[in-house]
Design a protein around this motif. Structure first.
Motif, PDB file in Angstrom:
ATOM      1  N   UNK A 130      45.013  12.428  -7.124  1.00  0.00           N
ATOM      2  CA  UNK A 130      46.245  12.284  -6.199  1.00  0.00           C
ATOM      3  C   UNK A 130      46.622  13.634  -5.587  1.00  0.00           C
ATOM      4  N   UNK A 131      47.502  13.209  -4.121  1.00  0.00           N
ATOM      5  CA  UNK A 131      47.631  14.462  -3.391  1.00  0.00           C
ATOM      6  C   UNK A 131      48.566  15.626  -4.194  1.00  0.00           C
ATOM      7  N   UNK A 132      48.324  16.710  -3.986  1.00  0.00           N
ATOM      8  CA  UNK A 132      49.256  17.511  -5.044  1.00  0.00           C
ATOM      9  C   UNK A 132      48.520  18.100  -6.009  1.00  0.00           C
ATOM     10  N   UNK A 133      47.417  17.497  -6.378  1.00  0.00           N
ATOM     11  CA  UNK A 133      46.557  17.768  -7.723  1.00  0.00           C
ATOM     12  C   UNK A 133      45.166  18.281  -6.855  1.00  0.00           C
ATOM     13  N   UNK A 134      45.098  19.648  -6.570  1.00  0.00           N
ATOM     14  CA  UNK A 134      43.965  19.886  -5.674  1.00  0.00           C
ATOM     15  C   UNK A 134      43.014  20.147  -6.585  1.00  0.00           C
ATOM     16  N   UNK A 135      42.702  20.418  -7.925  1.00  0.00           N
ATOM     17  CA  UNK A 135      41.739  20.606  -8.859  1.00  0.00           C
ATOM     18  C   UNK A 135      41.120  19.256  -8.920  1.00  0.00           C
ATOM     19  N   UNK A 136      42.004  18.217  -9.244  1.00  0.00           N
ATOM     20  CA  UNK A 136      41.545  16.939  -9.097  1.00  0.00           C
ATOM     21  C   UNK A 136      40.760  16.229  -7.989  1.00  0.00           C
ATOM     22  N   UNK A 137      41.322  16.690  -6.846  1.00  0.00           N
ATOM     23  CA  UNK A 137      40.378  16.240  -5.706  1.00  0.00           C
ATOM     24  C   UNK A 137      39.290  17.049  -5.231  1.00  0.00           C
ATOM     25  N   UNK A 138      39.180  18.168  -5.834  1.00  0.00           N
ATOM     26  CA  UNK A 138      38.035  19.121  -5.754  1.00  0.00           C
ATOM     27  C   UNK A 138      37.047  18.349  -6.568  1.00  0.00           C
ATOM     28  N   UNK A 139      37.333  18.030  -7.712  1.00  0.00           N
ATOM     29  CA  UNK A 139      36.449  17.416  -9.001  1.00  0.00           C
ATOM     30  C   UNK A 139      35.976  16.153  -8.296  1.00  0.00           C
ATOM     31  N   UNK A 140      36.909  15.343  -7.722  1.00  0.00           N
ATOM     32  CA  UNK A 140      36.219  14.140  -7.202  1.00  0.00           C
ATOM     33  C   UNK A 140      35.157  14.603  -6.123  1.00  0.00           C
ATOM     34  N   UNK A 141      35.259  15.384  -5.100  1.00  0.00           N
ATOM     35  CA  UNK A 141      34.446  15.700  -4.075  1.00  0.00           C
ATOM     36  C   UNK A 141      33.294  16.352  -4.713  1.00  0.00           C
ATOM     37  N   UNK A 142      33.382  17.006  -5.886  1.00  0.00           N
ATOM     38  CA  UNK A 142      31.956  17.599  -6.752  1.00  0.00           C
ATOM     39  C   UNK A 142      31.101  16.479  -7.316  1.00  0.00           C
ATOM     40  N   UNK A 143      31.912  15.450  -7.772  1.00  0.00           N
ATOM     41  CA  UNK A 143      31.222  14.460  -8.461  1.00  0.00           C
ATOM     42  C   UNK A 143      30.644  13.483  -7.565  1.00  0.00           C
ATOM     43  N   UNK A 144      31.161  12.891  -6.482  1.00  0.00           N
ATOM     44  CA  UNK A 144      30.753  12.090  -5.574  1.00  0.00           C
ATOM     45  C   UNK A 144      29.593  12.750  -4.614  1.00  0.00           C
ATOM     46  N   UNK A 145      29.828  14.048  -4.012  1.00  0.00           N
ATOM     47  CA  UNK A 145      28.916  14.527  -2.926  1.00  0.00           C
ATOM     48  C   UNK A 145      27.717  13.999  -3.134  1.00  0.00           C
ATOM     49  N   UNK A 146      27.157  14.280  -4.215  1.00  0.00           N
ATOM     50  CA  UNK A 146      25.472  14.107  -4.234  1.00  0.00           C
ATOM     51  C   UNK A 146      25.128  12.722  -4.691  1.00  0.00           C
ATOM     52  N   UNK A 147      26.303  11.845  -4.887  1.00  0.00           N
ATOM     53  CA  UNK A 147      25.775  10.442  -5.292  1.00  0.00           C
ATOM     54  C   UNK A 147      25.940   9.426  -4.243  1.00  0.00           C
ATOM     55  N   UNK A 148      26.470   9.743  -3.126  1.00  0.00           N
ATOM     56  CA  UNK A 148      26.734   8.972  -2.141  1.00  0.00           C
ATOM     57  C   UNK A 148      25.534   8.034  -1.899  1.00  0.00           C
ATOM     58  N   UNK A 149      24.448   8.693  -1.520  1.00  0.00           N
ATOM     59  CA  UNK A 149      23.123   7.988  -1.028  1.00  0.00           C
ATOM     60  C   UNK A 149      22.510   7.109  -2.211  1.00  0.00           C
TER      61      UNK A 149
END
Length: 342
Positions: A130-149
């Motif tokens: 959710x917006x305002x939860x920067x740690x959560x959003x950073x974790x989302x990016x970490x998790x999905x970054x290398x899984x997209x392909x």
């Protein structure tokens, strides 16, 4: 349909696991009315939402794994999750804890889906990032970054994946936006119009939009501002003008298939904790998942929902014919309906 599924090789599975140990996948047969294998000129879409348990949980209730096993037994061409894959949105969760939550999601949900060769299409929910939860959003990016392909998707625009992106696969154009709060960012609404008017979308047989928060409240305790998208009229007009069949959402923890001015509102029940009562209804509803069966030859869409624990179909006629909520009257859709044509 089977030939169109992209099987995961060993490298892709290792990428998806990213350190996660074990694989939580059950063997089951769905007990619903649909056949396990769709017809040749048809496409089955699997829909899940709201999988999470209590804040910070790294495990899922049994109905999540049971429901996923029943869904996979129906051989969908793609599995779409309308958000709340993990149990974030709590201040103080460490980066390590958030990563552990996402690895539990990989073990329990993502790996079983991709192991069967089925593409997976996620939308970010308020408990994911959710917006305002920067740690959560950073974790989302970490998790999905290398899984997209490794998700088996054919990308049109993935520059801001997983928060907003578009996909064209098997004659369906998918647009996912960031509805993890009650307002879709202005820039994304402008982007959505461009995407839905572009050649890739126009050549598709069907256009569907996915976001976590819905356009209308349908459940008790969540039919209020903050629990639905604020730009209701603008979004509805956008989707109608660009030939979108339906908007797929979660968050309300209640299944209610509605229709509003020719737009399908495909509102998913929770497969995880906390199913809610529909507005004005006293009947408890089980954890559930949904399928959409597209018949290209007949030009129809069939929507069916299932009890996650048993795999049995839910009775369409048990749903109220209409709901009287914060945004007025919402009418129950037909289970079998025509596909939108431009």
């Amino acid at each position: 349909m089977g030939a169109s599924l992209m099987r995961c090789d060993r490298r892709q599975l290792l990428t998806l696991a990213a350190g996660a140990l074990g694989l939580a996948a059950g063997e089951s047969l769905a007990g619903g009315a649909l056949q396990a294998n769709p017809a040749a000129d048809a496409l089955r879409i699997g829909l899940i939402s709201d999988l999470n348990s209590s804040y910070g949980s790294t495990s899922y209730i049994p109905q999540v794994q049971q429901g996923l096993a029943h869904l996979l037994a129906l051989n969908p061409a793609v599995v779409v999750c309308a958000g709340d894959m993990v149990a974030g949105q709590k201040k103080g969760l460490s980066a390590r804890k958030l990563d552990q939550m996402w690895e539990a999601f990989a073990r329990t949900i993502l790996l079983p889906v991709r192991r069967q060769g089925i593409p997976f299409l996620p939308a970010v929910g308020n408990h994911d990032g959710a917006p305002g939860f920067s740690a959560d959003r950073q974790a989302v990016r970490r998790f999905w970054k290398h899984r997209r392909q490794a998700l088996g998707l054919r990308w049109v625009d993935s520059a801001d994946f997983p928060f907003h992106y578009s996909v064209l696969d098997q004659d369906v154009f998918w647009l996912v936006w960031d509805a993890s709060s009650s307002r879709v960012p202005e820039a994304q609404l402008l982007w959505a119009r461009r995407q839905l008017m572009a050649a890739e979308a126009r050549q598709a047989r069907l256009r569907l939009v996915v976001g976590h928060l819905p356009l209308a409240g349908i459940s008790q305790g969540r039919d209020r501002p903050g629990e639905m998208l604020t730009q209701h009229h603008r979004i509805k007009r956008l989707l109608q003008e660009t030939g979108v069949q339906g908007y797929i959402s979660g968050h309300q923890h209640a299944w209610y298939p509605a229709s509003e001015a020719g737009l399908d509102l495909i509102q998913l029940g929770a497969m995880g904790s906390g199913p809610r009562l529909l507005i004005g209804d006293r009947r408890p509803r089980p954890q559930s998942f949904t399928t959409l069966d597209l018949d290209w030859q007949e030009h129809t869409l069939q929507e069916t929902s299932y009890d996650a624990a048993t795999g049995m179909t839910l009775d369409w006629d048990s749903l109220p014919e209409q709901l009287q909520g914060h945004r007025g009257t919402l009418m129950r859709n037909r289970a079998l309906r025509p596909l939108t044509q431009l």
